[in-house]
Design an enzyme around this catalytic site. Structure first.
Site, PDB file in Angstrom:
ATOM      1  N   GLU A  45       0.696  -1.132  -0.016  1.00  0.00           N
ATOM      2  CA  GLU A  45      -0.020  -0.030  -0.147  1.00  0.00           C
ATOM      3  C   GLU A  45       0.863   1.165   0.101  1.00  0.00           C
ATOM      4  O   GLU A  45       0.272   2.537  -0.045  1.00  0.00           O
ATOM      5  CB  GLU A  45      -1.080   0.041   1.220  1.00  0.00           C
ATOM      6  CG  GLU A  45      -1.779  -0.993   1.199  1.00  0.00           C
ATOM      7  CD  GLU A  45      -2.919  -1.174   2.453  1.00  0.00           C
ATOM      8  OE1 GLU A  45      -3.994  -0.801   2.407  1.00  0.00           O
ATOM      9  OE2 GLU A  45      -2.516  -1.501   3.393  1.00  0.00           O
ATOM     10  N   TYR A  77     -21.010  23.110   5.560  1.00  0.00           N
ATOM     11  CA  TYR A  77     -20.622  21.998   5.151  1.00  0.00           C
ATOM     12  C   TYR A  77     -19.127  21.873   4.748  1.00  0.00           C
ATOM     13  O   TYR A  77     -18.411  20.955   4.753  1.00  0.00           O
ATOM     14  CB  TYR A  77     -21.399  21.817   3.580  1.00  0.00           C
ATOM     15  CG  TYR A  77     -22.957  21.837   4.094  1.00  0.00           C
ATOM     16  CD1 TYR A  77     -23.857  20.906   4.681  1.00  0.00           C
ATOM     17  CD2 TYR A  77     -23.625  22.902   3.242  1.00  0.00           C
ATOM     18  CE1 TYR A  77     -25.149  21.089   5.001  1.00  0.00           C
ATOM     19  CE2 TYR A  77     -25.041  23.003   3.218  1.00  0.00           C
ATOM     20  CZ  TYR A  77     -25.758  21.989   4.223  1.00  0.00           C
ATOM     21  OH  TYR A  77     -27.139  22.096   4.463  1.00  0.00           O
ATOM     22  N   GLU A  97      -8.496   3.791  11.334  1.00  0.00           N
ATOM     23  CA  GLU A  97      -9.090   4.315  12.743  1.00  0.00           C
ATOM     24  C   GLU A  97      -8.212   5.552  12.978  1.00  0.00           C
ATOM     25  O   GLU A  97      -8.938   6.489  13.674  1.00  0.00           O
ATOM     26  CB  GLU A  97      -8.539   3.513  13.700  1.00  0.00           C
ATOM     27  CG  GLU A  97      -9.485   1.976  13.431  1.00  0.00           C
ATOM     28  CD  GLU A  97      -8.828   0.975  12.620  1.00  0.00           C
ATOM     29  OE1 GLU A  97      -9.553  -0.051  12.776  1.00  0.00           O
ATOM     30  OE2 GLU A  97      -7.932   1.371  11.855  1.00  0.00           O
ATOM     31  N   LYS A 122     -12.332   1.571   2.556  1.00  0.00           N
ATOM     32  CA  LYS A 122     -11.309   1.428   1.510  1.00  0.00           C
ATOM     33  C   LYS A 122     -12.151   0.530   0.417  1.00  0.00           C
ATOM     34  O   LYS A 122     -13.038  -0.332   0.593  1.00  0.00           O
ATOM     35  CB  LYS A 122     -10.213   0.551   1.793  1.00  0.00           C
ATOM     36  CG  LYS A 122      -9.332   1.217   2.685  1.00  0.00           C
ATOM     37  CD  LYS A 122      -8.106   0.112   3.082  1.00  0.00           C
ATOM     38  CE  LYS A 122      -7.050   1.004   4.000  1.00  0.00           C
ATOM     39  NZ  LYS A 122      -5.935   0.110   4.398  1.00  0.00           N
TER      40      LYS A 122
END
Length: 300
Positions: A45, A77, A97, A122
């Site tokens: 990754e 927003y 997390e 993901k």
């Protein structure tokens, strides 16, 4: 399932907020916000991006009066989008997390924000979505209106190996502290040759680890020194008034704003850190420090 939290477990965070609210609250939300991000703990990754989908709901306190169509009286927003961008810009992360926590923390700094639901998924790890969802509420510190002070601007000193080994090191550190500014120390590569990998990426990591190791060597020479690696750790240590030693591998490898210099140019890494922290002064002790003064160490 009768528990409202369980019945809404796989619903949108908006449904979760509704199901678990102790009392009705106004909410603003961000749905299906997809960005390409480099994130992940696995080696495969690193160096590539993958799609993340962000869904956020922020419960806000009421004003007790009509907003009079005034954007300055509401939580915009754009605040949700900006929190995502700011959390991603700080440094490369391994865990969803951690990213979710940072987004929630940024939003809960807003005076009107009471509770935040953050879901991140993901989308490219298989024929499914893998993700996390967290719920965080404003704490008593925020409710009392306490805010973190602006980070002081430090002195950044770049030390040679001779300076690290010199018995006068404590006196030089005393002098740096006398100015009253926080002190950030950086190191050069150790004199012991690093292993040769024969390929650029592994060699870069080996050299960065050598710099990290030399940071620990310096910290062992004086009990005031605290070794730190991430931007968050650096800022926290500076605010706490600690003298810190930078172990550069975390920022060099993971920060979105990576320095142009590599581990074989430690003086340029030191200058990058000084620029990033807005250093008031920079000095080289037995070493060159771009844009700074040099203190020679030869005289005994």
């Amino acid at each position: 399932m009768t528990d409202p939290d369980l019945s809404a477990a796989f619903g949108h965070p908006e449904d979760r907020a509704t199901a678990s609210a102790a009392r009705p609250r106004d909410r603003i939300s961000l749905r299906d916000h997809v960005l390409n991000v480099e994130i992940g703990a696995f080696q495969e990754e690193r160096g590539s991006q993958q799609r993340l989908r962000f869904d956020i709901v922020c419960e806000v306190s009421g004003t007790g009066a009509p907003a009079h169509d005034d954007v300055d009286r509401i939580l915009s927003y754009d605040t949700l989008v900006d929190a995502v961008d700011a959390a991603l810009a700080e440094e490369r992360l391994n865990l969803l997390e951690t990213l979710a926590e940072r987004i929630a923390g940024l939003l809960l700094q807003e005076p009107r924000a009471e509770r935040v639901f953050v879901r991140i998924e993901k989308l490219d790890r298989g024929p499914y979505a893998l993700g996390v969802e967290i719920v965080r509420s404003a704490g008593p510190e925020r409710e009392r209106g306490l805010a973190a002070p602006d980070m002081p601007r430090p002195v950044v000193a770049h030390l040679s190996n001779d300076a690290i080994a010199d018995p006068r090191l404590p006196q030089w550190l005393d002098t740096l502290e006398e100015g009253g500014a926080p002190v950030v120390l950086t190191v050069t590569l150790p004199e012991t040759p690093a292993p040769v990998a024969g390929a650029s990426m592994p060699q870069r990591r080996i050299d960065l680890l050598a710099l990290d190791q030399n940071a620990w060597v310096l910290a062992a020479r004086d009990p005031r020194c605290l070794v730190v690696g991430s931007r968050t750790e650096i800022e926290h240590a500076i605010r706490q008034g600690r003298m810190l030693v930078w172990a550069p591998s975390k920022i060099v490898l993971d920060s979105p704003e990576r320095p142009d210099a590599g581990p074989r140019e430690p003086e340029r890494l030191a200058a990058f850190l000084a620029d990033t922290l807005g250093a008031t002064h920079r000095v080289g002790i037995g070493a060159d420090m771009p844009g700074g003064t040099r203190l020679e160490t030869e005289a005994r």
